[in-house]
Design a protein around this motif. Structure first.
Motif, PDB file in Angstrom:
ATOM      1  N   VAL A   1     -11.780   2.870   8.652  1.00 28.24           N
ATOM      2  CA  VAL A   1     -10.733   2.644   7.346  1.00 28.24           C
ATOM      3  C   VAL A   1      -9.421   3.237   7.885  1.00 28.24           C
ATOM      4  CG1 VAL A   1     -12.665   2.951   5.643  1.00 28.24           C
ATOM      5  CG2 VAL A   1     -11.275   5.064   6.618  1.00 28.24           C
ATOM      6  N   ALA A   2      -8.534   2.630   7.250  1.00 31.60           N
ATOM      7  CA  ALA A   2      -7.104   2.944   7.604  1.00 31.60           C
ATOM      8  C   ALA A   2      -6.333   2.926   6.116  1.00 31.60           C
ATOM      9  CB  ALA A   2      -6.453   1.830   8.114  1.00 31.60           C
ATOM     10  N   THR A   3      -5.264   3.780   6.207  1.00 34.98           N
ATOM     11  CA  THR A   3      -4.513   4.120   4.998  1.00 34.98           C
ATOM     12  C   THR A   3      -3.868   2.594   4.569  1.00 34.98           C
ATOM     13  OG1 THR A   3      -2.486   4.525   6.238  1.00 34.98           O
ATOM     14  CG2 THR A   3      -3.927   6.482   5.343  1.00 34.98           C
ATOM     15  N   GLU A   4      -3.607   2.428   3.416  1.00 32.25           N
ATOM     16  CA  GLU A   4      -2.967   1.263   3.017  1.00 32.25           C
ATOM     17  C   GLU A   4      -1.645   0.813   3.735  1.00 32.25           C
ATOM     18  OE1 GLU A   4      -3.560  -1.026   0.599  1.00 32.25           O
ATOM     19  OE2 GLU A   4      -5.076  -0.163  -0.456  1.00 32.25           O
ATOM     20  N   GLU A   5      -0.856   2.035   3.932  1.00 32.07           N
ATOM     21  CA  GLU A   5       0.299   1.814   4.595  1.00 32.07           C
ATOM     22  C   GLU A   5       0.149   1.369   6.106  1.00 32.07           C
ATOM     23  OE1 GLU A   5       4.552   4.363   5.520  1.00 32.07           O
ATOM     24  OE2 GLU A   5       2.997   5.261   4.106  1.00 32.07           O
ATOM     25  N   GLU A   6      -0.776   2.188   6.580  1.00 26.53           N
ATOM     26  CA  GLU A   6      -0.993   1.684   7.963  1.00 26.53           C
ATOM     27  C   GLU A   6      -1.511   0.253   8.296  1.00 26.53           C
ATOM     28  OE1 GLU A   6      -1.693   1.276  12.102  1.00 26.53           O
ATOM     29  OE2 GLU A   6      -0.192   2.665  11.133  1.00 26.53           O
ATOM     30  N   TYR A   7      -2.382   0.010   7.213  1.00 34.51           N
ATOM     31  CA  TYR A   7      -2.808  -1.456   7.365  1.00 34.51           C
ATOM     32  C   TYR A   7      -2.052  -2.393   7.051  1.00 34.51           C
ATOM     33  CZ  TYR A   7      -6.144  -5.253   6.308  1.00 34.51           C
ATOM     34  OH  TYR A   7      -6.902  -6.434   5.989  1.00 34.51           O
ATOM     35  N   ARG A   8      -0.886  -2.270   6.150  1.00 32.76           N
ATOM     36  CA  ARG A   8      -0.152  -3.364   5.715  1.00 32.76           C
ATOM     37  C   ARG A   8       1.046  -3.309   7.156  1.00 32.76           C
ATOM     38  NH1 ARG A   8       0.471  -1.052   0.657  1.00 32.76           N
ATOM     39  NH2 ARG A   8       2.011   0.430   1.544  1.00 32.76           N
ATOM     40  N   ASP A   9       1.436  -2.042   7.478  1.00 36.06           N
ATOM     41  CA  ASP A   9       2.311  -2.152   8.800  1.00 36.06           C
ATOM     42  C   ASP A   9       1.607  -2.849  10.148  1.00 36.06           C
ATOM     43  OD1 ASP A   9       4.217  -0.622   7.227  1.00 36.06           O
ATOM     44  OD2 ASP A   9       3.479   1.111   8.156  1.00 36.06           O
ATOM     45  N   ALA A  10       0.405  -2.753  10.332  1.00 41.25           N
ATOM     46  CA  ALA A  10      -0.170  -3.152  11.537  1.00 41.25           C
ATOM     47  C   ALA A  10      -0.330  -4.789  11.233  1.00 41.25           C
ATOM     48  CB  ALA A  10      -1.656  -2.693  11.527  1.00 41.25           C
ATOM     49  N   ARG A  11      -0.659  -5.342   9.952  1.00 44.00           N
ATOM     50  CA  ARG A  11      -0.748  -6.537   9.891  1.00 44.00           C
ATOM     51  C   ARG A  11       0.658  -7.299   9.984  1.00 44.00           C
ATOM     52  NH1 ARG A  11      -5.101  -9.635   7.831  1.00 44.00           N
ATOM     53  NH2 ARG A  11      -3.502 -10.613   6.352  1.00 44.00           N
ATOM     54  N   ARG A  12       1.863  -6.607   9.465  1.00 44.06           N
ATOM     55  CA  ARG A  12       3.048  -7.352   9.541  1.00 44.06           C
ATOM     56  C   ARG A  12       3.346  -7.286  11.163  1.00 44.06           C
ATOM     57  NH1 ARG A  12       5.653  -3.677   6.589  1.00 44.06           N
ATOM     58  NH2 ARG A  12       6.275  -2.339   8.115  1.00 44.06           N
ATOM     59  N   GLU A  13       3.139  -6.087  11.833  1.00 43.16           N
ATOM     60  CA  GLU A  13       3.502  -6.204  13.187  1.00 43.16           C
ATOM     61  C   GLU A  13       2.441  -6.935  14.137  1.00 43.16           C
ATOM     62  OE1 GLU A  13       3.761  -2.106  13.742  1.00 43.16           O
ATOM     63  OE2 GLU A  13       5.429  -1.739  12.510  1.00 43.16           O
ATOM     64  N   GLY A  14       1.401  -7.329  13.791  1.00 43.07           N
ATOM     65  CA  GLY A  14       0.323  -8.073  14.339  1.00 43.07           C
ATOM     66  C   GLY A  14      -0.428  -7.380  15.291  1.00 43.07           C
ATOM     67  N   ARG A  15      -0.541  -6.116  14.845  1.00 43.26           N
ATOM     68  CA  ARG A  15      -1.352  -5.144  15.928  1.00 43.26           C
ATOM     69  C   ARG A  15      -2.789  -4.705  15.118  1.00 43.26           C
ATOM     70  NH1 ARG A  15      -0.650  -0.072  13.933  1.00 43.26           N
ATOM     71  NH2 ARG A  15       1.393   0.264  12.810  1.00 43.26           N
ATOM     72  N   PRO A  16      -3.557  -4.121  15.860  1.00 45.99           N
ATOM     73  CA  PRO A  16      -4.870  -3.418  15.086  1.00 45.99           C
ATOM     74  C   PRO A  16      -4.376  -2.251  14.379  1.00 45.99           C
ATOM     75  CG  PRO A  16      -5.447  -3.694  17.481  1.00 45.99           C
ATOM     76  CD  PRO A  16      -3.844  -4.192  17.099  1.00 45.99           C
ATOM     77  N   ALA A  17      -4.781  -1.966  13.284  1.00 37.85           N
ATOM     78  CA  ALA A  17      -4.560  -0.852  12.276  1.00 37.85           C
ATOM     79  C   ALA A  17      -5.261   0.566  13.220  1.00 37.85           C
ATOM     80  CB  ALA A  17      -4.760  -0.944  11.017  1.00 37.85           C
ATOM     81  N   VAL A  18      -4.364   1.514  12.993  1.00 35.21           N
ATOM     82  CA  VAL A  18      -5.139   2.835  13.593  1.00 35.21           C
ATOM     83  C   VAL A  18      -5.878   3.318  12.362  1.00 35.21           C
ATOM     84  CG1 VAL A  18      -4.406   5.096  14.042  1.00 35.21           C
ATOM     85  CG2 VAL A  18      -2.705   3.432  14.917  1.00 35.21           C
ATOM     86  N   SER A  19      -7.027   3.668  12.746  1.00 36.00           N
ATOM     87  CA  SER A  19      -8.203   3.809  11.623  1.00 36.00           C
ATOM     88  C   SER A  19      -8.984   5.097  12.137  1.00 36.00           C
ATOM     89  CB  SER A  19      -8.952   2.539  11.518  1.00 36.00           C
ATOM     90  OG  SER A  19      -9.776   1.921  12.733  1.00 36.00           O
ATOM     91  N   MET A  20     -10.005   5.522  11.318  1.00 38.15           N
ATOM     92  CA  MET A  20     -10.828   6.438  11.408  1.00 38.15           C
ATOM     93  C   MET A  20     -12.010   6.006  10.992  1.00 38.15           C
ATOM     94  SD  MET A  20      -9.695   9.087   8.856  1.00 38.15           S
ATOM     95  CE  MET A  20      -9.267   8.683   6.922  1.00 38.15           C
ATOM     96  N   PRO A  21     -13.080   6.592  11.645  1.00 38.25           N
ATOM     97  CA  PRO A  21     -14.583   6.281  10.900  1.00 38.25           C
ATOM     98  C   PRO A  21     -14.761   7.263   9.758  1.00 38.25           C
ATOM     99  CG  PRO A  21     -14.677   7.815  12.908  1.00 38.25           C
ATOM    100  CD  PRO A  21     -13.205   7.325  12.623  1.00 38.25           C
ATOM    101  N   TRP A  22     -15.623   6.539   8.939  1.00 41.87           N
ATOM    102  CA  TRP A  22     -16.214   7.249   7.648  1.00 41.87           C
ATOM    103  C   TRP A  22     -17.276   7.035   7.283  1.00 41.87           C
ATOM    104  CZ3 TRP A  22     -12.693  10.731   5.835  1.00 41.87           C
ATOM    105  CH2 TRP A  22     -13.087  11.183   4.554  1.00 41.87           C
ATOM    106  N   PRO A  23     -18.318   7.852   6.840  1.00 43.73           N
ATOM    107  CA  PRO A  23     -19.633   7.548   6.517  1.00 43.73           C
ATOM    108  C   PRO A  23     -19.878   6.368   5.732  1.00 43.73           C
ATOM    109  CG  PRO A  23     -19.551   9.940   6.701  1.00 43.73           C
ATOM    110  CD  PRO A  23     -17.918   9.336   6.750  1.00 43.73           C
ATOM    111  N   ALA A  24     -20.676   5.337   6.027  1.00 45.17           N
ATOM    112  CA  ALA A  24     -20.783   4.170   5.014  1.00 45.17           C
ATOM    113  C   ALA A  24     -21.163   4.576   3.824  1.00 45.17           C
ATOM    114  CB  ALA A  24     -21.838   3.066   5.705  1.00 45.17           C
TER     115      ALA A  24
END
Length: 92
Positions: A49-72
Motif C-alpha cells: 500500500v501507498a499513501t494517496e499522495e504518493e500514489y498520485r505523484d507516482a502516477r503523474r511522474e510515471g514511476r512505481p509508488a513507494v509502498s509498504m507491505p501490510w497484512p492482507a
C-alpha cells in the motif's frame, strides 16, 4: 475481485482506495493498494500500500509508488456508499 453479481470486493485491486487496521485497533485512512494480495516466504499474505499522495505523484511522474507491505487481513476495500447501497438492496 468480487464474488457474486454486484457484491463488494473482498480483496483490493491495484489502485483501489483501502483502509488499514493498525495494531492498536485504529483505522487508518488515505491509502491505495499498489498490489494484489501476495504471499511471502514466511507464509503470510500482504498487500503493498501507498499513501494517496504518493500514489498520485507516482502516477503523474510515471514511476512505481513507494509502498509498504501490510497484512492482507488488516486491509479493507473502501467503497462509495452508493455501491454498498446497491449491494444491500439488490435482489437475487
Amino acid at each position: 475481485m468480487t464474488f457474486g453479481k454486484s457484491r463488494p470486493p473482498l480483496v483490493p485491486d491495484p489502485g483501489q482506495p483501502v483502509e488499514l487496521l493498525a495494531e492498536n485497533g485504529e483505522t487508518l485512512h488515505g491509502f491505495r493498494a499498489v498490489s494484489v494480495p501476495l504471499s511471502y516466504e514466511r507464509g503470510g499474505v500482504v498487500v503493498w500500500v501507498a499513501t494517496e499522495e504518493e500514489y498520485r505523484d507516482a502516477r503523474r511522474e510515471g514511476r512505481p509508488a513507494v509502498s509498504m507491505p501490510w497484512p492482507a487481513g488488516k486491509v479493507t476495500v473502501r467503497l462509495p456508499w452508493w455501491k454498498w447501497q446497491r449491494w444491500f438492496t439488490s435482489r437475487y
